[in-house]
Design a protein around this motif. Structure first.
Motif, PDB file in Angstrom:
ATOM      1  N   GLU A  35       0.830  -1.203   0.000  1.00 53.10           N
ATOM      2  CA  GLU A  35       0.000   0.000   0.000  1.00 53.10           C
ATOM      3  C   GLU A  35       0.865   1.255   0.000  1.00 53.10           C
ATOM      4  O   GLU A  35       0.536   2.242  -0.676  1.00 53.10           O
ATOM      5  N   ASP A  36       1.948   1.218   0.745  1.00 51.30           N
ATOM      6  CA  ASP A  36       2.828   2.388   0.803  1.00 51.30           C
ATOM      7  C   ASP A  36       3.442   2.686  -0.558  1.00 51.30           C
ATOM      8  O   ASP A  36       3.542   3.855  -0.959  1.00 51.30           O
ATOM      9  N   GLN A  38       2.143   1.850  -3.474  1.00 58.06           N
ATOM     10  CA  GLN A  38       1.053   2.331  -4.321  1.00 58.06           C
ATOM     11  C   GLN A  38       0.777   3.812  -4.074  1.00 58.06           C
ATOM     12  O   GLN A  38       0.632   4.607  -5.011  1.00 58.06           O
ATOM     13  N   CYS A  39       0.711   4.170  -2.798  1.00 56.89           N
ATOM     14  CA  CYS A  39       0.396   5.559  -2.441  1.00 56.89           C
ATOM     15  C   CYS A  39       1.502   6.515  -2.877  1.00 56.89           C
ATOM     16  O   CYS A  39       1.219   7.634  -3.315  1.00 56.89           O
ATOM     17  N   THR A  40       2.725   6.057  -2.765  1.00 60.60           N
ATOM     18  CA  THR A  40       3.843   6.891  -3.212  1.00 60.60           C
ATOM     19  C   THR A  40       3.772   7.111  -4.713  1.00 60.60           C
ATOM     20  O   THR A  40       3.938   8.233  -5.204  1.00 60.60           O
ATOM     21  N   ARG A  43       0.816   9.370  -5.611  1.00 63.11           N
ATOM     22  CA  ARG A  43       1.015  10.732  -5.103  1.00 63.11           C
ATOM     23  C   ARG A  43       1.937  11.508  -6.032  1.00 63.11           C
ATOM     24  O   ARG A  43       1.747  12.708  -6.266  1.00 63.11           O
ATOM     25  N   GLU A  46      -0.727  10.620 -10.498  1.00 59.21           N
ATOM     26  CA  GLU A  46      -2.003   9.917 -10.317  1.00 59.21           C
ATOM     27  C   GLU A  46      -2.294   8.898 -11.417  1.00 59.21           C
ATOM     28  O   GLU A  46      -3.043   7.955 -11.234  1.00 59.21           O
ATOM     29  N   ARG A  58      -6.614   3.429  -0.165  1.00 58.38           N
ATOM     30  CA  ARG A  58      -5.848   4.638   0.161  1.00 58.38           C
ATOM     31  C   ARG A  58      -5.236   5.253  -1.094  1.00 58.38           C
ATOM     32  O   ARG A  58      -5.210   6.474  -1.253  1.00 58.38           O
ATOM     33  N   ALA A  59      -4.762   4.408  -2.005  1.00 57.60           N
ATOM     34  CA  ALA A  59      -4.180   4.900  -3.257  1.00 57.60           C
ATOM     35  C   ALA A  59      -5.260   5.563  -4.114  1.00 57.60           C
ATOM     36  O   ALA A  59      -5.048   6.610  -4.733  1.00 57.60           O
ATOM     37  N   TYR A  62      -5.962   9.019  -2.840  1.00 57.83           N
ATOM     38  CA  TYR A  62      -4.934   9.973  -3.269  1.00 57.83           C
ATOM     39  C   TYR A  62      -5.255  10.490  -4.676  1.00 57.83           C
ATOM     40  O   TYR A  62      -5.141  11.683  -4.964  1.00 57.83           O
TER      41      TYR A  62
END
Length: 226
Positions: A35-36, A38-40, A43, A46, A58-59, A62
């Motif tokens: 998840e981290d 993906q979110c990075t 961010r 997109e 969470r992604a 974002y």
């Protein structure tokens, strides 16, 4: 958006993170990214969400925060994502295949005119929008009876803006405009229907429908037919 110092330092010991910081789209080459990661990636860009097989919630969030219109490319978006998207850009609701009721309410919350973006609005949505702005009844293709009644109870003149009002709506509006009760016999209801229908036609042709209405109601009262 640039990488944070923390991410840069963490990438020293994480080759996948290092790859994403260099090119966020490369997350597509990483099997089951965390998840981290993906979110990075989203961010920083997109569009990287299109490269993730099963993006986490969470992604997705974002992505919607950065661009609400990307809700179109998210499969089966959750209610939270739908609400977030339309709260930022009301017309984004047109991009959601089956928007939830809460998202529809969020769409019209600050501006009832946004109901124009909702396809076949539910009864609750129609009533809520009309309650705030009765004149919107003229913009609804097939307003439900509850919406019609809400409009004329708040603004009786709204009856002249409804193409095909229900008989109960017409009766309520005429009683409010005329200032007296009307016995709902078949004859009286037929008369009222004729008056309202003619008023609508006169209004469409920019003729004096108000004077016509006043005269017709006065005739009925004087003839003791009501």
């Amino acid at each position: 958006m640039k990488a944070t110092i923390r991410e840069i330092l963490a990438s020293i010991f994480n080759p996948n993170l290092r790859k994403i910081l260099k090119n966020p789209i490369s997350i597509g080459s990483i099997s089951e990214p965390s998840e981290d990661l993906q979110c990075t990636a989203v961010r920083l860009d997109e569009h990287a969400i299109n490269m993730i097989n099963k993006p986490c919630e969470r992604a997705k969030k974002y992505v919607i925060i950065k661009n609400p219109y990307h809700i179109k490319f998210i499969e089966n978006p959750s209610e939270e994502l739908q609400i977030l998207s339309v709260s930022k850009e009301p017309d984004a609701i047109e991009l959601i295949e089956n928007p939830c009721l809460r998202a529809k309410f969020a769409c019209i919350y600050s501006k009832p005119e946004n109901i124009k973006y909702i396809k076949n609005p539910d009864k609750e949505i129609q009533v809520s929008a009309i309650q705030k702005s009765p004149c919107l009844i003229s913009e609804l293709e097939n307003p439900c009876e509850a919406a019609q009644l809400t409009a004329v109870l708040n603004t009786p003149e709204a009856i002249f803006s409804i193409p095909k009002p229900g008989i109960r709506t017409m009766l309520v509006a005429v009683e409010k405009l005329a200032g007296f009760r009307i016995y709902p016999s078949d004859k009286n209801l037929d008369t009222i229907t004729g008056i309202i229908t003619q008023c609508y036609k006169l209004k469409e042709n920019e003729l004096n429908y108000k004077e016509y209405f006043k005269n017709e109601i006065l005739k009925l009262k004087l003839n003791d037919t009501l």
